[in-house]
Design a protein around this motif. Structure first.
Motif, PDB file in Angstrom:
ATOM      1  N   GLU A  18      32.027  17.127  53.141  1.00  0.00           N
ATOM      2  CA  GLU A  18      31.849  18.429  53.269  1.00  0.00           C
ATOM      3  C   GLU A  18      30.511  18.903  52.662  1.00  0.00           C
ATOM      4  O   GLU A  18      30.394  18.464  51.386  1.00  0.00           O
ATOM      5  N   THR A  19      29.616  19.227  53.682  1.00  0.00           N
ATOM      6  CA  THR A  19      28.588  19.736  53.389  1.00  0.00           C
ATOM      7  C   THR A  19      28.038  20.562  52.152  1.00  0.00           C
ATOM      8  O   THR A  19      29.230  21.510  51.914  1.00  0.00           O
ATOM      9  N   TYR A  20      27.207  20.450  51.496  1.00  0.00           N
ATOM     10  CA  TYR A  20      27.123  21.312  50.120  1.00  0.00           C
ATOM     11  C   TYR A  20      26.369  22.607  50.695  1.00  0.00           C
ATOM     12  O   TYR A  20      25.464  22.854  51.486  1.00  0.00           O
ATOM     13  N   ALA A  32      17.294  22.400  36.735  1.00  0.00           N
ATOM     14  CA  ALA A  32      17.210  22.450  38.226  1.00  0.00           C
ATOM     15  C   ALA A  32      16.689  21.195  38.692  1.00  0.00           C
ATOM     16  O   ALA A  32      15.386  20.964  38.125  1.00  0.00           O
ATOM     17  N   ILE A  33      17.047  20.615  39.621  1.00  0.00           N
ATOM     18  CA  ILE A  33      16.410  19.544  40.256  1.00  0.00           C
ATOM     19  C   ILE A  33      16.069  19.740  41.829  1.00  0.00           C
ATOM     20  O   ILE A  33      16.817  20.105  42.390  1.00  0.00           O
ATOM     21  N   VAL A  34      14.916  19.514  42.006  1.00  0.00           N
ATOM     22  CA  VAL A  34      14.303  19.615  43.465  1.00  0.00           C
ATOM     23  C   VAL A  34      14.333  18.384  44.114  1.00  0.00           C
ATOM     24  O   VAL A  34      13.488  17.559  43.722  1.00  0.00           O
ATOM     25  N   GLY A  35      15.070  18.089  45.152  1.00  0.00           N
ATOM     26  CA  GLY A  35      15.071  16.754  45.563  1.00  0.00           C
ATOM     27  C   GLY A  35      16.538  15.950  45.591  1.00  0.00           C
ATOM     28  O   GLY A  35      17.007  15.913  44.589  1.00  0.00           O
ATOM     29  N   GLY A  36      16.985  16.006  46.905  1.00  0.00           N
ATOM     30  CA  GLY A  36      18.302  14.995  46.906  1.00  0.00           C
ATOM     31  C   GLY A  36      18.304  13.634  47.239  1.00  0.00           C
ATOM     32  O   GLY A  36      19.098  13.023  48.187  1.00  0.00           O
ATOM     33  N   GLN A  62      19.243  17.474  53.964  1.00  0.00           N
ATOM     34  CA  GLN A  62      20.670  16.937  53.604  1.00  0.00           C
ATOM     35  C   GLN A  62      20.515  15.850  52.676  1.00  0.00           C
ATOM     36  O   GLN A  62      19.297  15.499  52.329  1.00  0.00           O
ATOM     37  N   ILE A  63      21.453  15.420  51.765  1.00  0.00           N
ATOM     38  CA  ILE A  63      21.300  14.411  50.821  1.00  0.00           C
ATOM     39  C   ILE A  63      20.877  13.049  51.533  1.00  0.00           C
ATOM     40  O   ILE A  63      21.398  12.578  52.629  1.00  0.00           O
ATOM     41  N   GLY A  64      20.047  12.482  50.934  1.00  0.00           N
ATOM     42  CA  GLY A  64      19.225  11.285  51.509  1.00  0.00           C
ATOM     43  C   GLY A  64      18.588  11.389  52.540  1.00  0.00           C
ATOM     44  O   GLY A  64      18.355  10.420  53.559  1.00  0.00           O
ATOM     45  N   ARG A 202      26.002  21.170  40.576  1.00  0.00           N
ATOM     46  CA  ARG A 202      26.046  22.212  41.800  1.00  0.00           C
ATOM     47  C   ARG A 202      24.981  21.718  42.597  1.00  0.00           C
ATOM     48  O   ARG A 202      23.815  21.863  42.347  1.00  0.00           O
ATOM     49  N   ILE A 203      25.329  21.337  43.947  1.00  0.00           N
ATOM     50  CA  ILE A 203      24.460  20.806  45.062  1.00  0.00           C
ATOM     51  C   ILE A 203      24.291  21.884  46.234  1.00  0.00           C
ATOM     52  O   ILE A 203      25.307  22.281  46.577  1.00  0.00           O
ATOM     53  N   HIS A 204      22.939  22.152  46.540  1.00  0.00           N
ATOM     54  CA  HIS A 204      22.808  22.845  47.531  1.00  0.00           C
ATOM     55  C   HIS A 204      21.926  22.104  48.496  1.00  0.00           C
ATOM     56  O   HIS A 204      20.670  21.880  48.266  1.00  0.00           O
ATOM     57  N   GLU A 205      22.472  21.984  49.862  1.00  0.00           N
ATOM     58  CA  GLU A 205      21.536  21.462  50.923  1.00  0.00           C
ATOM     59  C   GLU A 205      21.125  22.499  51.673  1.00  0.00           C
ATOM     60  O   GLU A 205      21.313  23.745  51.409  1.00  0.00           O
ATOM     61  N   GLU A 206      20.148  22.277  52.511  1.00  0.00           N
ATOM     62  CA  GLU A 206      19.480  23.343  53.452  1.00  0.00           C
ATOM     63  C   GLU A 206      18.915  24.349  52.252  1.00  0.00           C
ATOM     64  O   GLU A 206      18.723  25.500  52.722  1.00  0.00           O
TER      65      GLU A 206
END
Length: 432
Positions: A18-20, A32-36, A62-64, A202-206
């Motif tokens: 399920e996408t974040y 805060a981390i920038v980059g998945g 997206q992740i990866g 907490r992960i946020h894509e896009e």
């Protein structure tokens, strides 16, 4: 800037999840981390495992999406900078300590795959370094160096034994590194994200971070639909630069490598490759390859500043494949892709922390060529620094944000690659 999806084997066989959701609204966090990719995910998971769960990871795609989801999937110790150069620059004690971080990381990756039940087709059968040339001295020297100075023992493979495993007349002898494995890199990244999210990250894509600035004593990160206030920020963007801090971005060169996957080969694969170990050779721009679970052959190689089209990648790599396994020259190629890695001029990872007005800003980048183990080690070092005040990250202080002098640096890198490839080609022709 948005990138088109890559038609890779990894993306086609990625574990569904399920996408974040994108970051929306205004939020606060400790870190805060920038980059998945691997650097960001390992830092996030390392923090969570240390009890720091007030962490937000922001990924532009997206992740990866970047190199973490496109690479060859090799997990072994070491850095792009060779062991002898590391020894010359740091002395035996410090070089051995830095190298040891990556051997420990290989074991940590094994442990995480097992403990978090990450379904990433992990094959713990080692890696073979196959000699493209007749002269065995380069292998003997490295074998002795690793044993004498680093306490690492690789097994000699005489030509007959090597060819029982890798059925190609191209190679002459080899070394076998047992403490190594290979895996589906994108599914491994997806598994790391799931493990971190399961512990509160907490992960946020896009969620592209288009601005990073101070707001009082904290950092404000702005995305298209949200804002995030953070006490500390980790920039882990690899070759896909975020454009948030010029000194950080200009310290790396985005360098492309190329990968493809054949059709399922069935018995044809066993006729060429009778080992579950991954393989790479002794040239500067070496081939690297491994068998996939469905009898495909994953094949990678070349180094360039050009991020080529799938058609161009397939044309180049099919030629390389045919040189090693002529029987597979007509094999259908189902997937071909390229991706950008981040390299520093000094060929070592860059881990650091800002001072003065950049206090609370961290970075981790330049893992190109040996990504999986060093990114795991870096994530542990940064997590320990942020969570516990540990100073272990300073072991990389000698390898700072040296400017890559772009765009001239890119041209210089390409010329260097051409020279090294020409030298390897001349030696190959000389040997006949």
């Amino acid at each position: 800037m948005k990138q088109a999806p890559v038609p890779s084997y990894y993306r086609a066989t990625a574990t569904p999840y399920e996408t974040y959701p994108p970051l929306q609204g205004r939020h606060e966090t400790r870190v805060a981390i920038v980059g998945g990719g691997y650097a960001g995910l390992n830092t996030a998971l390392g923090l969570a495992e240390r009890g720091v769960r007030d962490v937000v990871l922001l990924e532009r795609e997206q992740i990866g999406f970047g190199a973490s989801g496109r690479n060859g999937g090799f997990v072994f110790a070491g850095y792009s900078l060779g062991e002898q150069a590391l020894l010359d620059q740091l002395g035996e004690a410090r070089a051995r300590a830095l190298f040891g971080l990556t051997t420990a990381a290989v074991q940590r990756i094994r442990a995480r795959v097992a403990s978090y039940a990450i379904a990433c087709d992990a094959v713990d059968e080692g890696v073979i370094w196959a000699n493209w040339f007749r002269d065995p001295e380069v292998l003997r020297q490295r074998q002795q160096l690793l044993a004498d100075r680093y306490g690492v023992h690789w097994v000699w493979l005489p030509r007959e034994e090597l060819r029982e495993r890798v059925r190609s007349e191209r190679y002459h002898d080899g070394l076998y590194e047992r403490n190594a494995l290979h895996l589906h890199p994108l599914n491994y990244a997806i598994g790391l994200a799931k493990a971190a999210a399961g512990q509160g990250v907490r992960i946020h894509e896009e969620s592209e971070v288009w601005q990073l600035k101070r707001e009082g004593s904290r950092w404000l990160l702005s995305t298209p639909h949200g804002e995030l206030l953070a006490e500390q920020v980790v920039l882990a963007c690899g070759g896909y630069l975020a454009g948030l801090r010029k000194p950080i971005d200009r310290a790396v060169l985005p360098i492309a490598t190329y990968v493809m996957a054949t059709e399922p080969l069935g018995e044809r694969l066993a006729e060429c490759l009778a080992t579950r170990a991954a393989v790479y050779d002794t040239r500067f721009a070496f081939d690297y390859y491994r068998a996939l679970p469905d009898t495909r052959l994953l094949w990678g190689g070349r180094i360039s500043i050009r991020n080529r089209s799938p058609q161009a990648v397939q044309r180049l790599l099919r030629h390389d494949l045919s040189r090693v396994f002529p029987k597979l020259g007509d094999a259908k190629i189902d997937y071909a892709w390229s991706g950008l890695m981040s390299y520093a001029r000094h060929q070592m990872p860059q881990l650091g922390r800002g001072e003065g007005e950049d206090a609370g800003l961290w970075w981790a980048q330049a893992f190109g060529g040996h990504g999986l183990a060093p990114t795991c080690a870096a994530g542990e070092l940064l997590a320990a620094a942020i969570a516990e005040g540990d100073e272990g990250w300073r072991q990389f202080a000698d390898y700072g944000l040296a400017s890559a002098y772009k765009p001239l640096g890119l041209l210089a890198a390409q010329c260097s690659y051409w020279w090294q490839q020409a030298r390897d080609g001349f030696k190959t022709r000389l040997e006949g």
